[in-house]
Write an enzyme that holds these catalytic residues in place. Sequence first.
Site, PDB file in Angstrom:
ATOM      1  N   ALA A 158       0.853  -1.187   0.000  1.00 47.55           N
ATOM      2  CA  ALA A 158       0.000   0.000   0.000  1.00 47.55           C
ATOM      3  C   ALA A 158       0.893   1.243   0.000  1.00 47.55           C
ATOM      4  CB  ALA A 158      -0.894  -0.015   1.233  1.00 47.55           C
ATOM      5  N   LYS A 159       0.388   2.309  -0.606  1.00 46.17           N
ATOM      6  CA  LYS A 159       1.192   3.533  -0.696  1.00 46.17           C
ATOM      7  C   LYS A 159       0.665   4.507   0.361  1.00 46.17           C
ATOM      8  CE  LYS A 159       3.092   6.273  -4.489  1.00 46.17           C
ATOM      9  NZ  LYS A 159       4.489   6.281  -4.114  1.00 46.17           N
ATOM     10  N   ILE A 160       1.176   4.328   1.566  1.00 42.05           N
ATOM     11  CA  ILE A 160       0.695   5.043   2.751  1.00 42.05           C
ATOM     12  C   ILE A 160       1.737   6.092   3.151  1.00 42.05           C
ATOM     13  CG2 ILE A 160       0.130   4.757   5.207  1.00 42.05           C
ATOM     14  CD1 ILE A 160      -0.758   1.851   4.460  1.00 42.05           C
TER      15      ILE A 160
END
Length: 305
Positions: A158-160
């Site tokens: 995920a691109k958090i």
Amino acid sequence: MAKIETLAWMDGELLPVQDIRVSPLSHSLHYGTGVFEGIRCYAQTGGGGGVFRLREHLERLHMSARVLGYALPWTTERLTEATLETLRANKMDSAYIRPLAWLGEGAMGVAGGDNPVHVMIAVWHWGAYLGDDGMKNGIRVHIASYERATANAAAQRAKISGQYVTSFMAKRQAKALGLDEGLLLDRDGFLSEATGENLFLASKGRIVTAPDDSPILHGITRETVCTLASDLGIPVKKERFARAAMYAADEAFLCGTAAEVTPIRTVDGRDMPHSPGQVTSAIQSTYLQLVRGEGPRAAEWITKV
Ligand code: PMP
């Protein structure tokens, strides 16, 4: 970089970036709970602008929010339209596109509460992320002294926002040493990826990248590179490799939306034998033609502005 003075899309409206006000009590500002994307729009050989793999990026944005346990209040279709509206409003044929979603003002504890979910899409001109010389002659990298978090300490696919703290420190470390990028090892000492790019080696005419179950972002460019390599008849392997394999490789390159396909010239002070080598050059030129609308895969992967 010059001041960004474009129109941005924010919660359904187009506004000048400098007029958008965000609460200092936004949950995500405190706890890194934002999710974001980096997308590129390219001037097409046949005229007009085209966004590369827009659907895949927006689907990953939704997935990243889902991993954190919240939902975006806009569908992929609506965010697609919003992206195109933003590009058109700014009269841009080529741009870097940054969608960001975050939890706004509300409960201030770590868990938050029913804080509103905001979404914005900003666009700006951004040239070669690792420099024009880097694109042509390769960049200088080292193996950073930071490692990628393990699967139970982070959600790497995920691109958090909060997960970029390691990237921030590793990138600053590389720059302080006069280098262009840092490569991160995983817990077991295998190469994972760079601070904002996936990593490939090329040896004996085939390319190798870390496997899908390693702690990496599943880069959309990485997947594109694997497909293009297969189209070019270059065998692709996804397997773990350690620093010695990297030092012994014929060629190496990084790839990502911002970095596109950037050859590596030196690693830990050792010159790669070829930079760019034949394999890297073939993949780089095929990629740069594709994003401009050339080749058989363009129709499937490019959304016209
Ligand atoms: N790894 C990391 C840590 C990144 O930030 C990025 C950039 N999004 C990538 C890899 C490459 O991903 P993509 O090709 O989807 O841009």
